[in-house]
Design an enzyme around this catalytic site. Structure first.
Site: not given
Ligand code: ADP
Length: 451
Positions: A243, A256, A259, A280, A383-384, A423
């Site tokens: 991220h 997010e 932004r 991302r 992050h993921h 993602r």
């Protein structure tokens, strides 16, 4: 004798809690097992919201959207690698999932946008606070009202008993390291991803050694190993998302939605360097390419007033604030002339609807002109994990030959394939609610048929 349930749900994040409620509503007796002291998992940290197209909240706000466009943009954001059957199901069921939450007193009626999307479709709580805490507490409230759902915390599932093609029970390990078993007819694995397991991350992605993670310590990937040991297949294990906006001293994720509310990213020089609303992966890569490997997210008072998450950042002490852009530049070590020019140029783009030099077409909401001005130093963090176990559209876990393991279901970040190579922000919360419901319904159906 041994305790007996229809369905055991492993993990109490958004996927597990949703699945449990749906399984209960479908007539099953359910046990949720959570290894950490408190329920909620990494979902508690979800910040931006839940994506869905063609919802009634979009209609109420006059936002015109289509499922086809949502599908297309998610697939493009995922580099075309997404499992299209799962993605189709995801997009189709998203608006019903938003309604299902509303029926359970979890109302996501505010809407913002995330990178890679062209339309406001990220649904958030009406008071614009972070989605995760709101979602988890809402789901828990429903669970506490149901006598058919029990929960154990500080207890981990260490094995799934899968004999002769059927689930007979699970092995549990409590805080005292005592092992015991409960019987069940089906199991839903909703154990989340493995971003907090640095060894596992680096084994798939050596380039991510040394990166911080945004995830809670329970995100260790134990569910993947559990399922692999009974024959589950995996997919996309090397697809790991970093991220772009993580505060590095606290590993705190800057949502997010900041932004999405109109903030920009600037380099240490005081210059923009990318379309902040790109996906991302692209934004992260650009930040890593800067000489400092970090950047600043810059916003103003108006953005702060529309985003409750920012109050948390302020109270944590890592937000630099100043009454003028010059003063902000001084406090952050940026070049004041360049920062002023950057803001002037961006504000012109927004006010006059001019083309943005970086190609940004979304979240151009209002000029950044209301004092005080704010900046947070950010850099990417793990992050993921997009990869995970393979499932079919009924969330049935598939073995390496694409055959379902009867009675074994999985939902949420433990599953691979839906998000492909990247993602989209807002698609994880959608994933856990949509496929949590599917898992709950199918696991209950299976269990009731095999009682
Ligand atoms: P998702 O977003 O997919 O719902 P989360 O990370 O929010 O995933 O939640 C997963 C939960 O599963 C976490 O609370 C984690 O502590 C829990 N968990 C992980 N592995 C196990 C396990 N083996 N036994 C019990 N709970 C587990």
């Amino acid at each position: 004798g041994e305790a007996h349930y229809d369905v055991v749900v492993v993990g109490s994040g958004g996927a597990g809690l949703t699945a449990a409620i749906q399984a209960g509503e479908s007539g099953a007796r359910v046990l949720i097992v959570e290894k950490m002291p408190v329920p909620g998992g990494n979902t508690l940290k979800a910040s931006v919201g839940m994506n869905a197209a063609e919802t009634r909240y979009q209609t109420l706000k006059g936002i015109r959207d289509s499922k086809a466009l949502f599908y297309e943009e998610t697939l493009k954001g995922g580099h075309g690698k997404n499992n299209t059957l799962l993605l189709h199901e995801f997009v189709e069921q998203a608006p019903q999932a938003v309604d299902w939450l509303a029926k359970h007193d979890i109302v996501l009626s505010d809407i913002t946008i995330t990178g890679g999307m062209s339309i406001d479709r990220t649904h958030r709580p009406a008071d614009a606070s972070a989605v995760g805490g709101y979602l988890v507490s809402g789901l828990l409230k429903n669970i506490h009202q149901r006598p058919d759902i029990e929960m154990m915390t500080d207890t981990s599932v260490s094995g799934i008993e899968y004999d002769d093609g059927r689930v007979t029970g699970v092995t549990l390990l409590n805080e005292q390291q005592e092992s015991f078993r409960v019987q069940c007819h089906s199991v839903i694995v909703a154990t989340g991803g493995f971003s907090a397991n640095q060894k596992m991350v680096v084994s798939y992605r050596p380039d991510l050694a040394g990166f911080v993670t945004t995830n809670h310590p329970g995100a260790t990937g134990s569910g993947i190993a559990l399922l692999q040991s009974i024959g589950a297949g995996t997919v996309d294990m090397g697809e790991i998302q970093i991220h772009p906006t993580v505060e590095q001293t606290t590993s705190y994720l800057i949502s997010e939605s900041v932004r999405g509310g109109g903030a920009i990213l600037v380099s240490q020089k005081g210059e923009r360097f990318i379309n902040e609303m790109d996906t991302r992966d692209k934004v992260s890569a650009k930040i890593i390419g800067l000489p400092e490997k970090s950047a600043w997210i810059v916003f103003d008072q108006q953005i702060r007033e529309h985003n409750k998450a920012i109050e948390t950042y302020l109270s944590r002490g890592f937000v630099v604030s100043a009454d003028t852009p010059e003063a902000l530049a001084e406090k952050t070590g940026m070049d004041a002339t360049r920062l002023q020019a950057t803001l002037a140029c961006f504000n012109q783009v927004v006010a006059n609807k001019q083309p943005d030099p970086f190609g940004r077409t979304t979240a151009l909401r209002q000029p950044l002109s209301q004092r005080p001005f704010y900046a947070i130093r950010i850099a990417p963090g793990v992050h993921h994990t997009m990869g995970g176990v393979t499932i079919n559209t009924h969330t049935g876990v598939l073995d390496e030959n694409q055959q379902p393991l009867a009675g074994v279901f999985a939902a949420g970040e433990v599953v691979g394939g839906i998000h492909g190579g990247n993602r989209i922000g807002g698609n994880a919360v959608a994933d856990i609610v949509i496929f949590g419901r599917v898992a709950g319904e199918n696991a209950a159906k299976y269990a009731l048929a095999h009682r």
